[in-house]
Design an enzyme around this catalytic site. Structure first.
Site, mmCIF file in Angstrom:
data_model
loop_
_atom_site.group_PDB
_atom_site.id
_atom_site.type_symbol
_atom_site.label_atom_id
_atom_site.label_comp_id
_atom_site.label_asym_id
_atom_site.label_seq_id
_atom_site.Cartn_x
_atom_site.Cartn_y
_atom_site.Cartn_z
ATOM 1 N N ASP A 38 99.427 -33.826 34.527
ATOM 2 C CA ASP A 38 99.005 -32.825 35.915
ATOM 3 C C ASP A 38 97.670 -32.342 36.296
ATOM 4 O O ASP A 38 97.188 -32.746 36.124
ATOM 5 C CB ASP A 38 99.535 -31.263 34.878
ATOM 6 C CG ASP A 38 100.622 -30.647 35.972
ATOM 7 O OD1 ASP A 38 100.615 -30.572 36.805
ATOM 8 O OD2 ASP A 38 100.874 -29.374 35.491
ATOM 9 N N HIS A 55 97.458 -36.652 44.515
ATOM 10 C CA HIS A 55 98.200 -37.875 43.735
ATOM 11 C C HIS A 55 96.967 -39.727 44.013
ATOM 12 O O HIS A 55 97.705 -39.960 42.971
ATOM 13 C CB HIS A 55 98.670 -36.893 44.298
ATOM 14 C CG HIS A 55 99.861 -36.186 44.672
ATOM 15 N ND1 HIS A 55 100.046 -35.566 43.081
ATOM 16 C CD2 HIS A 55 100.734 -36.056 44.911
ATOM 17 C CE1 HIS A 55 101.066 -34.715 43.173
ATOM 18 N NE2 HIS A 55 101.018 -34.416 44.628
ATOM 19 N N LEU A 149 101.695 -53.932 25.326
ATOM 20 C CA LEU A 149 101.517 -52.811 25.315
ATOM 21 C C LEU A 149 102.992 -52.639 26.214
ATOM 22 O O LEU A 149 102.750 -53.146 27.763
ATOM 23 C CB LEU A 149 100.166 -52.175 26.709
ATOM 24 C CG LEU A 149 100.166 -50.386 27.044
ATOM 25 C CD1 LEU A 149 100.249 -49.479 25.609
ATOM 26 C CD2 LEU A 149 99.546 -49.643 28.070
HETATM 27 C C1 IPE Z 1 105.188 -31.910 35.186
HETATM 28 O O1 IPE Z 1 104.602 -31.074 36.242
HETATM 29 C C2 IPE Z 1 105.569 -33.154 35.430
HETATM 30 C C3 IPE Z 1 105.496 -33.569 36.057
HETATM 31 C C4 IPE Z 1 104.033 -34.235 35.538
HETATM 32 C C5 IPE Z 1 105.192 -35.075 36.590
HETATM 33 P P1 IPE Z 1 104.775 -29.700 36.651
HETATM 34 O O2 IPE Z 1 103.868 -29.738 38.031
HETATM 35 O O3 IPE Z 1 105.903 -30.055 38.185
HETATM 36 O O4 IPE Z 1 104.860 -28.619 36.070
HETATM 37 P P2 IPE Z 1 105.142 -27.579 36.112
HETATM 38 O O5 IPE Z 1 106.081 -27.085 37.328
HETATM 39 O O6 IPE Z 1 104.020 -26.862 36.202
HETATM 40 O O7 IPE Z 1 105.600 -26.642 34.891
HETATM 41 C C1 IPE Z 2 101.359 -34.140 39.075
HETATM 42 O O1 IPE Z 2 100.659 -32.565 39.887
HETATM 43 C C2 IPE Z 2 102.087 -35.128 39.428
HETATM 44 C C3 IPE Z 2 103.377 -34.551 39.736
HETATM 45 C C4 IPE Z 2 104.168 -33.565 39.407
HETATM 46 C C5 IPE Z 2 104.264 -35.791 40.456
HETATM 47 P P1 IPE Z 2 100.857 -31.408 40.304
HETATM 48 O O2 IPE Z 2 101.180 -31.839 41.947
HETATM 49 O O3 IPE Z 2 101.556 -30.639 39.767
HETATM 50 O O4 IPE Z 2 99.113 -30.940 40.237
HETATM 51 P P2 IPE Z 2 98.885 -29.271 40.703
HETATM 52 O O5 IPE Z 2 99.574 -28.600 39.034
HETATM 53 O O6 IPE Z 2 99.533 -28.526 41.519
HETATM 54 O O7 IPE Z 2 97.876 -28.645 40.249
HETATM 55 MG MG MG Z 3 101.512 -29.343 38.359
#
Ligand code: IPE
Ligand code: IPE
Ligand code: MG
Length: 260
Positions: A38, A55, A149
């Site tokens: 995240d 990303h 792994l």
């Molecule tokens: C969790 O992150 C999902 C992934 C990292 C794939 P999100 O960004 O979707 O989670 P929330 O919305 O902050 O809970």
């Molecule tokens: C995690 O990073 C990637 C996915 C959920 C696919 P985010 O896109 O949730 O990044 P933030 O949380 O908005 O910074």
């Molecule tokens: Mg996120």
């Protein structure tokens, strides 16, 4: 991706990147590490860049962290790549993520295979775009006899969806008389989860400072040690993984008992 495996090993114990002294291949090495990747969006926004670049940067960390996990002797690495709730995002971002996943898999699969990595995917895979779905099925097939792994990618994954899917399959078996209601216990239930056959995660890492599970491995994480860090995923490197493991090694796990 692991091309210079031996060199990397040597390099990581050189002066430039000192070997983390307290992380060794001991019994307290977690067998299964699960990571919620995240913070990509925030990483990019902070730099005035589009979220998509966050990303992209995140993918580089997948490579580095996977390599480090293998080097440390971790048996299973589960990476949360896309949740069942992430479809709520703008179509453009979702489309970008699907393409990025496909492209990254295509770029990495040969190296993963060469390095004996077993690729697995956990989630509602049938709902993914066909090229991505077929890409992952092919990767699973190609690497299934490897012995290194296990890299388990949680994709279109939701802990609740997984439990519902397992319950449906078990109910169908019961209806057909293939399983008796009395036989349904935790062990049997686990065998119907996407993660069937994998040990439960010992260590669950969440970068980006959020203090929630966001529907990740709800069943399997019953006794996982949680490690939250403010570091955003595109900044999370091998040293952060080692730091998390070091914190894990200081925990006392009791599983409801009194410990030893
Ligand atoms: C969790 O992150 C999902 C992934 C990292 C794939 P999100 O960004 O979707 O989670 P929330 O919305 O902050 O809970
Ligand atoms: C995690 O990073 C990637 C996915 C959920 C696919 P985010 O896109 O949730 O990044 P933030 O949380 O908005 O910074
Ligand atoms: Mg996120």
């Amino acid at each position: 991706m692991f091309k210079r495996w031996k060199n990397l090993r040597r390099r990581s114990s050189s002066k430039t990147e000192p070997q983390f002294p307290t992380v060794s291949l001991t019994n307290s090495m977690p067998a299964h590490v699960a990571i919620i990747m995240d913070g990509n969006g925030r990483w990019a926004t902070k730099r005035g860049l589009p979220r998509t670049l966050g990303h992209r940067e995140g993918v580089n960390k997948v490579r580095e962290v996977t390599r480090e996990a293998a080097r440390l002797g971790i048996k299973v690495l589960t990476l949360y790549a896309f949740s069942t709730e992430n479809w709520k995002r703008p179509e453009e971002e979702v489309g970008f993520l699907m393409n990025l996943l496909e492209e990254s898999l295509n770029n990495e699969i040969e190296e993963l295979h060469k390095n004996n990595v077993v690729v697995r995917v956990s989630g509602r895979i049938h709902e993914l775009p066909s090229a991505l779905r077929e890409g992952f099925h092919g990767a699973e097939e190609k690497t299934r006899h490897n012995t290194g792994l296990i890299l388990n990618i949680a994709l279109n994954y939701g802990g609740r969806a997984e439990i519902v899917d397992a319950a449906r399959r078990i109910a169908a078996m019961a209806r057909e008389g293939k399983v008796a209601v009395e036989e349904i216990d935790e062990e049997l239930f686990s065998r119907y989860l996407y993660t069937a056959g994998l040990p439960d995660p010992d260590l669950l890492i969440r970068p980006s400072g959020e203090m929630r599970l966001s529907n990740f491995l709800l069943w399997q994480s019953a006794y996982a040690e949680l490690y939250m860090t403010p570091v955003l995923w595109p900044d999370f490197g091998p040293a952060d993984l080692r730091e998390a493991i070091q914190a894990f090694q200081k925990r006392q796990r009791r599983f409801g008992g009194l410990g030893v």
